[in-house]
Design a protein around this motif. Structure first.
Motif, mmCIF file in Angstrom:
data_model
loop_
_atom_site.group_PDB
_atom_site.id
_atom_site.type_symbol
_atom_site.label_atom_id
_atom_site.label_comp_id
_atom_site.label_asym_id
_atom_site.label_seq_id
_atom_site.Cartn_x
_atom_site.Cartn_y
_atom_site.Cartn_z
ATOM 1 N N SER A 1 -40.708 47.048 -172.179
ATOM 2 C CA SER A 1 -40.940 48.018 -171.113
ATOM 3 C C SER A 1 -39.734 48.937 -170.977
ATOM 4 O O SER A 1 -38.611 48.587 -171.347
ATOM 5 C CB SER A 1 -41.176 47.293 -169.787
ATOM 6 N N ALA A 2 -39.998 50.117 -170.455
ATOM 7 C CA ALA A 2 -38.912 51.075 -170.270
ATOM 8 C C ALA A 2 -39.209 51.951 -169.064
ATOM 9 O O ALA A 2 -40.346 52.040 -168.598
ATOM 10 C CB ALA A 2 -38.730 51.927 -171.519
ATOM 11 N N LEU A 3 -38.173 52.581 -168.580
ATOM 12 C CA LEU A 3 -38.282 53.536 -167.478
ATOM 13 C C LEU A 3 -37.915 54.908 -168.022
ATOM 14 O O LEU A 3 -36.784 55.129 -168.475
ATOM 15 C CB LEU A 3 -37.323 53.135 -166.348
ATOM 16 N N LYS A 4 -38.890 55.825 -167.990
ATOM 17 C CA LYS A 4 -38.636 57.184 -168.468
ATOM 18 C C LYS A 4 -37.941 57.985 -167.370
ATOM 19 O O LYS A 4 -38.330 57.926 -166.203
ATOM 20 C CB LYS A 4 -39.950 57.874 -168.836
ATOM 21 N N VAL A 5 -36.935 58.743 -167.773
ATOM 22 C CA VAL A 5 -36.188 59.580 -166.826
ATOM 23 C C VAL A 5 -36.696 61.010 -166.951
ATOM 24 O O VAL A 5 -36.484 61.671 -167.971
ATOM 25 C CB VAL A 5 -34.678 59.523 -167.107
ATOM 26 N N LEU A 6 -37.390 61.491 -165.918
ATOM 27 C CA LEU A 6 -37.938 62.853 -165.934
ATOM 28 C C LEU A 6 -36.934 63.852 -165.374
ATOM 29 O O LEU A 6 -36.829 64.982 -165.859
ATOM 30 C CB LEU A 6 -39.229 62.905 -165.120
ATOM 31 N N ARG A 7 -36.247 63.472 -164.343
ATOM 32 C CA ARG A 7 -35.230 64.322 -163.693
ATOM 33 C C ARG A 7 -34.159 63.388 -163.175
ATOM 34 O O ARG A 7 -34.470 62.267 -162.762
ATOM 35 C CB ARG A 7 -35.864 65.100 -162.523
ATOM 36 N N ILE A 8 -32.899 63.826 -163.195
ATOM 37 C CA ILE A 8 -31.842 62.900 -162.820
ATOM 38 C C ILE A 8 -30.696 63.631 -162.126
ATOM 39 O O ILE A 8 -30.432 64.814 -162.413
ATOM 40 C CB ILE A 8 -31.320 62.151 -164.087
ATOM 41 N N GLY A 9 -30.040 62.955 -161.198
ATOM 42 C CA GLY A 9 -28.861 63.492 -160.536
ATOM 43 C C GLY A 9 -27.668 63.519 -161.482
ATOM 44 O O GLY A 9 -27.708 62.975 -162.590
ATOM 45 N N PRO A 10 -26.567 64.125 -161.048
ATOM 46 C CA PRO A 10 -25.444 64.334 -161.961
ATOM 47 C C PRO A 10 -24.588 63.097 -162.223
ATOM 48 O O PRO A 10 -23.771 63.124 -163.141
ATOM 49 C CB PRO A 10 -24.616 65.406 -161.236
ATOM 50 N N ALA A 11 -24.731 62.058 -161.440
ATOM 51 C CA ALA A 11 -23.825 60.913 -161.595
ATOM 52 C C ALA A 11 -24.582 59.606 -161.417
ATOM 53 O O ALA A 11 -24.314 58.815 -160.512
ATOM 54 C CB ALA A 11 -22.677 60.998 -160.593
ATOM 55 N N VAL A 12 -25.562 59.390 -162.293
ATOM 56 C CA VAL A 12 -26.353 58.154 -162.276
ATOM 57 C C VAL A 12 -25.934 57.320 -163.484
ATOM 58 O O VAL A 12 -25.980 57.798 -164.622
ATOM 59 C CB VAL A 12 -27.860 58.450 -162.318
ATOM 60 N N THR A 13 -25.518 56.092 -163.243
ATOM 61 C CA THR A 13 -25.017 55.233 -164.326
ATOM 62 C C THR A 13 -25.591 53.824 -164.200
ATOM 63 O O THR A 13 -26.039 53.415 -163.120
ATOM 64 C CB THR A 13 -23.476 55.130 -164.298
ATOM 65 N N ILE A 14 -25.585 53.114 -165.307
ATOM 66 C CA ILE A 14 -25.956 51.691 -165.299
ATOM 67 C C ILE A 14 -24.751 50.899 -164.833
ATOM 68 O O ILE A 14 -23.633 51.096 -165.334
ATOM 69 C CB ILE A 14 -26.386 51.251 -166.713
ATOM 70 N N HIS B 1 -27.965 40.891 -163.278
ATOM 71 C CA HIS B 1 -28.801 41.916 -163.893
ATOM 72 C C HIS B 1 -28.272 43.313 -163.543
ATOM 73 O O HIS B 1 -27.896 43.581 -162.399
ATOM 74 C CB HIS B 1 -30.241 41.788 -163.416
ATOM 75 N N ALA B 2 -28.303 44.205 -164.519
ATOM 76 C CA ALA B 2 -27.815 45.567 -164.293
ATOM 77 C C ALA B 2 -28.866 46.408 -163.585
ATOM 78 O O ALA B 2 -30.077 46.167 -163.693
ATOM 79 C CB ALA B 2 -27.451 46.216 -165.630
ATOM 80 N N ALA B 3 -28.388 47.427 -162.840
ATOM 81 C CA ALA B 3 -29.263 48.348 -162.114
ATOM 82 C C ALA B 3 -28.729 49.767 -162.292
ATOM 83 O O ALA B 3 -27.637 49.972 -162.833
ATOM 84 C CB ALA B 3 -29.303 47.971 -160.636
ATOM 85 N N LEU B 4 -29.516 50.737 -161.820
ATOM 86 C CA LEU B 4 -29.054 52.132 -161.835
ATOM 87 C C LEU B 4 -28.303 52.418 -160.546
ATOM 88 O O LEU B 4 -28.825 52.186 -159.453
ATOM 89 C CB LEU B 4 -30.234 53.097 -161.957
ATOM 90 N N GLU B 5 -27.087 52.923 -160.673
ATOM 91 C CA GLU B 5 -26.300 53.346 -159.510
ATOM 92 C C GLU B 5 -26.400 54.868 -159.411
ATOM 93 O O GLU B 5 -26.081 55.567 -160.369
ATOM 94 C CB GLU B 5 -24.849 52.913 -159.660
ATOM 95 N N MET B 6 -26.835 55.371 -158.245
ATOM 96 C CA MET B 6 -27.076 56.803 -158.056
ATOM 97 C C MET B 6 -26.086 57.332 -157.030
ATOM 98 O O MET B 6 -26.148 56.986 -155.859
ATOM 99 C CB MET B 6 -28.523 57.011 -157.577
ATOM 100 N N ALA B 7 -25.156 58.179 -157.491
ATOM 101 C CA ALA B 7 -24.117 58.710 -156.602
ATOM 102 C C ALA B 7 -24.623 59.964 -155.904
ATOM 103 O O ALA B 7 -24.541 61.069 -156.435
ATOM 104 C CB ALA B 7 -22.858 59.017 -157.401
#
Length: 341
Positions: A2-15, A52-58
């Motif tokens: 499984s995967a998560l597609k990124v359609l639009r993203i902020g400037p500082a999103v990291t795992i 488990h890793a997650a997406l961090e959204m600044a």
């Protein structure tokens, strides 16, 4: 996979995960999530390990689609969030179906929001962690068009919520003396504790600037201090006496004098403070600090038991009339002894 597609993203999103402890000797600070409580809350909501890793959204999220049904949880800084335009609760777990679009907007309170995936993010492990550590050159920010790999999810539970622990509006930071505190006079340390600071405009995952009225906070002989090891939580005084609180992705050595060290359990409060938020320091003893850290560890351990069923507001359910709202209704005129044909 499984995967998560990124359609639009902020400037500082990291795992991010819990980072890489034990590499200071190689010049790499621990790094990892700026708000470790938020990481633990996501793990509790999805009943999976906190590692488990997650997406961090600044400050800003993005738009995402799943290639297979995914369990998700949203924690940390409070952001607007919706699935196919229908608002969803923060600090809660949900199901993201195939083809549905998860949209996460700007932070309304706090700085760092988190998107957790059931099974965690299955990105490559670098030096023992998946966490992006940009100052060390490990990994990079998420870009539009990326597909984020998701690990096997052995869980199934969704629809849980956790109460938000206050840490997004500044407040008190507990601080202990360190081996350079004596370079500052007692009068300076007392004035430091009596000052209300505002979170300055210069801040990132390495540290946060604090500003205040009046003269700065200087140490004796601060121009002669040699560079040496520093750690997250250290409060450095720059040449003009302005404090910077170092965070988890800080450098490993530094030559500015340090007046003390903020407790690790209080670092999310400074990391999540928005510009202008008021903060002040409270000196505590080492024993008091250890007791606070012990209480924090217990709170993290008990998060799973603190999860509650998520009760949705009917006003937020677009297809409300499609639900069977009342069950077990019978006709008052019908003969209860008559057999159904």
């Amino acid at each position: 996979m499984s995967a998560l597609k990124v359609l639009r993203i902020g400037p500082a999103v990291t795992i991010q995960d819990m980072g890489r402890p034990g590499l200071l000797g190689q010049g790499v600070s621990q790094g990892g999530a700026a708000d470790v409580r938020a990481l633990a809350e996501g793990a509790a909501l999805l009943a999976q390990p906190v590692t488990h890793a997650a997406l961090e959204m600044a400050g800003m999220g993005g738009d995402f689609q799943a290639t297979a049904p995914l369990r998700i949880a949203l924690t940390g800084a409070v952001m607007s969030a919706s699935i196919d335009g229908e608002r969803v609760s923060w600090n809660a777990s949900h199901l993201l179906g195939v083809g549905q679009t998860l949209s996460i907007g700007a932070a309304r309170r706090g700085v760092y929001g988190y998107l957790h995936l059931g099974g965690g993010i299955n990105s490559p492990v670098l030096l023992g962690a998946r966490a992006v550590h940009q100052s060390a050159g490990l990994g990079h920010a998420i870009l539009a068009g990326d597909e984020i790999p998701v690990g096997p999810d052995s869980g199934s539970e969704i629809g849980l919520v956790l109460a938000v622990t206050p840490r997004f509006d500044g407040g008190e930071l507990r601080i202990v003396e360190s081996f350079q505190s004596a370079l500052f006079s007692q009068a300076i340390r007392d004035r430091f504790a009596g000052t209300v600071f505002q979170r300055g405009s210069r801040a990132n995952r390495m540290g946060v600037e604090l500003v205040s009225e009046g003269v700065g906070f200087s140490a004796e002989g601060q121009l002669n201090i040699l560079s040496e090891v520093i750690t997250p939580g250290d409060v450095q005084m720059t040449g003009d006496g302005k404090p910077f609180v170092l965070l988890r992705e800080c450098q490993t050595t530094g030559g500015y004098p340090r007046i003390g060290t903020v407790l690790p359990c209080d670092l999310p409060r400074i990391a999540q403070a928005q510009p202008g938020a008021s903060l002040r320091f409270n000196w505590v003893t080492l024993d008091e600090a250890l007791a606070a850290e012990e209480r924090f560890a217990k709170e993290i351990k008990d998060l799973r038991r603190a999860c509650q069923p998520l009760v949705r507001d009917p006003a937020d359910i677009a297809d409300l009339l499609a639900y069977q709202l009342v069950g077990g209704v019978i006709s008052a005129k019908a003969d209860p002894f008559e057999k159904e044909s």
